[in-house]
Design an enzyme around this catalytic site. Structure first.
Site, PDB file in Angstrom:
ATOM      1  CB  CYS A   1      -0.962  -0.005   1.177  1.00 38.75           C
ATOM      2  SG  CYS A   1      -0.167  -0.304   2.733  1.00 38.75           S
TER       3      CYS A   1
ATOM      4  CG  HIS B   1      15.634   1.702  -1.947  1.00 36.29           C
ATOM      5  ND1 HIS B   1      15.112   2.663  -1.107  1.00 36.29           N
ATOM      6  CD2 HIS B   1      14.569   1.152  -2.597  1.00 36.29           C
ATOM      7  CE1 HIS B   1      13.796   2.696  -1.240  1.00 36.29           C
ATOM      8  NE2 HIS B   1      13.444   1.785  -2.138  1.00 36.29           N
TER       9      HIS B   1
END
Lengths: 259, 362
Positions: free
Chosen positions: B49, B101
Site C-alpha cells: 500500500c 535501498h
C-alpha cells in the site's frame, strides 16, 4: 585457600557478573531474552553443585550441617527453581532479580564460621535425610515467590506512573507474575508440608522452638496461599504478602539452624 | 547491473499509488514481462500500500537507459494519462544504491512508521512470487537473501522496532503487560475515531469481545456490527463495567463521566482483577483520581501520546546504528562506498538521477 571456599567465591563472582551485565544491557537498551542470559547463572550453579558435592562427600549426607552450608544450599535450590520457572514462564529477567539475592546469601555465608571437620557422623533414616533438604527447597520456593513479588510490584509501579521504558518492556506481564507467585507459594507449601510430616517419622530429637517456628511458617504460607486462591486480596496485596512473608522464613534460619 | 525503479508514500500521492499497484495475482506475470524486456535478465516486483518497486538485473551499460525502459514499462502497463505521467515521481537507483535501498526497505527504515516489521514479510512474499515465476536469477537471489539477513540483523541488533509509535499500538502494548489479551473484554464508551482505532488494534491482537456504547444507539449498533461486538444503550454502560477489562472512553461530555465513586465498588467485586482505562476524550472523561485505585491503570491521551513520541524518538536514536549495519553489509556484499548520502533517494527530477556506481564484484 580451601577448594570448597574457592568454588564458593567463583560461584558468587559469576552471579555478580550476571547482575552487572544485565544492568548494563538494560541501561543500554540491549537486553534481549535469550539463552545467553542463563550463562552466568549456569556457571554460578555449576560451582555451587561442585561445592555441595564435595561437602556431601565429606559428611556422607546432604550438606546441611551448619548455617554456612544452609545458606549455600538454599541459594542452590533458588537457582535450580529459577531454571525451571524461568524457562517455563519466560521469566528470564527473573535472573536479574535472583542473582543478587544468591550473591548476598553466599557473601553472608563467606563471613560465617565454617568448621566441616567437626561434624559428627550420625546414622540417619531416609526421613531424616529428606526432611531438611525438602524444607530448604520449600524456603527457596518462597524466596522465588518473594523475588517474583518484587517484579510484580515494580511492574505495577511502572504502569501506574506511566514509566514505559526498557525495564517495563522486559518485565513480564503482571498476570504472568501473579500466577508465578501463586505457583511458587503453592510449591513451597507442598514441600514444606511434606518436610513437616516427615518429622513424625524422625527419631532424632528436634527442638520445640524449631518445630514451632517451622509449623508457624507452614501455617503462614498456607493462609497466604488460601488468600491467593480465593482472590480475597488484590494481586498487589498478595505480591506484598509474598515479599514481606519471606522475611519470616529468612530470619527463622538463624533460630532453626542453631538448634 | 542492478537497478531499482520505485515510488512510495513520500514521492507519490495515494491516488496515483493505488493506480500503480500490482494486484497480487498479476505480480508473477509482471515480473516475467519485465524479465522479458530487451536487456533484462531478472526481476522482482514489490507492491504494497505504501510502495511499488521493481528490482531488476540487466546487461545495459548505461543505468539511465535501463531505468528509462522500466519507467516506460510502468507508464504503459498502467496506461497512465498525460496528467498522471506528469505527476508520476519515481526514484531511480542502481548498483550499491539499489542494494542499499532494498536493505533499508527490508529493515523498515524506509517505512512510514520507522522500524515497522510488516514490510519484511511483504518483501519476502514478493520475492517468493518472483522466484516461483522463474523471474529471478543469481544476482537477485543473492541480493534478496542478503537483504533478509540484513533485515534480521538490524531488527535483532538495534532498538529500531522497540517501543510503540502510535496511540493504538501503545494501548495494545499496555494491555498486553496487564492481561492475557485473548481473555480481554473491551468496553468502548463513545465512538470517536481514535477510540475506534484503539479498539480495532486490541481486537486485531486477539481481544475476546467488545461492547460499544454511544449516545446515538444507531451509531453504536453500526459500529458493533463492523467490529463484531455488542451494542449497549448509553445508560447501560455502567452495568457493563463489571465485565470489562479495558475501557476506552471518548465521549464529548464536558465533565468527568467515570469517577472513583463509580469504579471503587466495581473493583471490590472484581476480586483483584485489573482494569485498564484509556481516556481519549478532550476534555477528559475519566477523573484522574481513578488511577489511585489499586489495580486500576488510567492513561489519558497525553500519556499515550507521550509514550508514542518516546517510542518514535527511541527508534530515531537507533537509526544511525542501523545505517552502519547496512553500510557494513553492503561492503561485505561487495559494494564500495559510493554515494555521499547512503540514505538519499535520487529522484527523477534531480540533475543527476542515476549515481555512478562501482560494484566490486560485477
Amino acid at each position: 585457600m580451601e577448594l570448597t571456599r574457592l568454588l564458593l567465591i567463583l560461584s558468587t563472582v559469576a552471579f555478580m557478573a550476571g547482575v552487572v551485565h544485565a544492568i548494563a544491557a538494560l541501561r543500554a537498551g540491549r537486553w534481549q531474552e535469550n539463552k545467553w542470559q542463563f550463562l552466568p547463572m549456569a556457571v554460578g550453579f555449576a560451582f555451587q553443585c561442585a561445592f555441595l558435592y564435595l561437602r556431601g562427600e565429606m559428611h556422607a549426607r546432604c550438606p546441611l550441617t551448619s548455617q554456612f552450608e544452609v545458606f549455600i544450599f538454599i541459594g542452590w535450590c533458588i537457582v535450580l527453581l529459577y531454571f525451571l520457572v524461568g524457562a517455563t514462564y519466560r521469566l528470564s529477567l527473573l535472573g536479574l532479580f535472583t542473582a543478587p539475592l544468591i550473591a548476598i546469601l553466599q557473601t553472608l555465608a563467606l563471613f560465617m564460621p565454617d568448621n566441616p571437620g567437626s561434624v559428627k557422623h550420625v546414622k540417619m533414616s531416609v526421613w531424616e535425610h529428606l526432611h531438611a533438604p525438602l524444607a530448604m527447597i520449600a524456603y527457596a520456593a518462597f524466596a522465588l515467590a518473594c523475588i517474583t513479588g518484587v517484579m510484580f510490584l515494580l511492574q505495577d509501579h511502572l504502569l501506574k506512573k506511566h514509566r514505559i521504558h526498557a525495564l517495563f518492556r522486559q518485565l513480564p506481564p503482571i498476570h504472568h507474575l501473579s500466577r508465578a507467585i501463586m505457583r511458587m507459594v503453592a510449591l513451597g507449601v507442598l514441600l514444606l508440608a511434606v518436610a513437616m510430616m516427615s518429622t513424625f517419622k524422625i527419631h532424632l530429637p528436634i527442638s520445640t522452638v524449631k518445630m514451632t517456628i517451622s509449623w508457624s511458617i507452614l501455617g503462614l504460607y498456607t493462609v497466604i496461599l488460601l488468600l491467593m486462591w480465593r482472590h480475597t486480596l488484590s494481586a498487589r496485596h498478595t505480591a506484598w504478602l509474598s515479599v514481606l512473608g519471606f522475611f519470616v522464613p529468612f530470619l527463622s534460619l538463624w533460630v532453626v539452624i542453631g538448634r | 547491473m542492478l537497478l531499482c525503479l520505485g515510488l512510495n508514500h513520500r514521492t507519490t500521492p495515494i491516488e496515483l499509488r493505488e493506480r500503480l499497484a500490482f494486484a497480487e495475482s498479476k505480480q508473477p506475470e509482471a515480473a516475467q514481462q519485465i524479465k522479458g524486456l530487451p536487456g533484462f535478465e531478472e526481476s522482482t516486483v514489490i507492491s504494497t500500500c505504501n510502495r511499488v518497486e521493481i528490482f531488476t538485473s540487466c546487461d545495459h551499460n548505461n543505468p539511465e537507459q535501463g531505468l528509462a525502459v522500466l519507467h516506460d514499462y510502468l507508464v504503459n502497463h498502467f496506461q497512465l494519462n498525460p496528467a498522471q505521467r506528469e505527476a508520476l515521481t519515481t526514484y531511480k537507483l542502481s548498483h550499491a544504491d539499489a542494494a542499499r535501498h532494498l536493505f533499508r526497505v527490508v529493515s523498515g527504515l524506509d517505512s512510514m512508521v520507522l522500524g515497522e516489521t510488516e514490510i519484511f514479510g511483504q518483501v519476502k512474499a514478493a520475492y517468493n512470487v518472483a522466484l516461483k515465476a522463474g523471474a529471478t536469477g543469481r544476482t537477485l537471489n543473492k541480493l534478496f537473501q542478503r537483504a533478509f539477513s540484513v533485515g534480521k540483523q538490524v531488527r535483532n541488533g538495534t532498538n529500531i522496532q522497540r517501543g510503540s509509535t502510535s496511540v493504538g499500538s501503545v494501548a495494545v502494548d499496555l494491555a498486553e503487560k496487564i492481561f492475557d489479551l485473548r481473555q480481554c473484554r473491551v468496553l468502548l464508551i463513545g465512538a470517536g475515531e481514535m477510540s475506534r482505532t484503539c479498539a480495532q488494534s486490541l481486537l486485531s491482537r486477539g481481544a475476546k469481545s467488545i461492547f460499544i456504547s454511544n449516545r446515538s444507539y444507531d451509531r453504536a449498533v453500526e459500529l458493533a456490527k463492523e467490529m463484531g461486538g455488542q451494542a449497549l444503550r448509553f445508560d447501560e454502560w455502567e452495568g457493563a463495567l463489571h465485565d470489562a477489562d479495558i475501557i476506552i472512553s471518548s465521549t464529548s461530555a464536558p465533565h468527568f463521566v467515570v469517577k472513583p465513586e463509580l469504579i471503587e465498588p466495581v473493583m471490590r467485586k472484581r476480586h483483584g482483577h485489573s482494569l485498564l482505562i484509556i481516556d481519549i476524550a478532550v476534555p477528559r472523561d475519566v477523573d484522574p483520581r481513578v488511577n489511585e485505585i489499586s489495580e486500576v491503570y488510567l492513561y489519558d491521551v497525553d500519556a499515550l501520546q507521550a509514550i508514542a513520541d518516546e517510542g518514535r524518538r527511541e527508534r530515531e536514536r537507533a537509526l544511525a546504528l542501523c545505517e552502519e549495519i547496512i553500510e557494513e553489509q553492503l561492503r561485505k556484499f561487495g559494494y564500495q562506498e559510493d554515494s555521499a548520502s547512503g540514505a538519499a533517494l535520487q529522484r527523477e527530477e534531480d540533475d543527476n538521477p542515476v549515481l555512478p556506481l562501482t560494484p566490486r564484484n560485477s
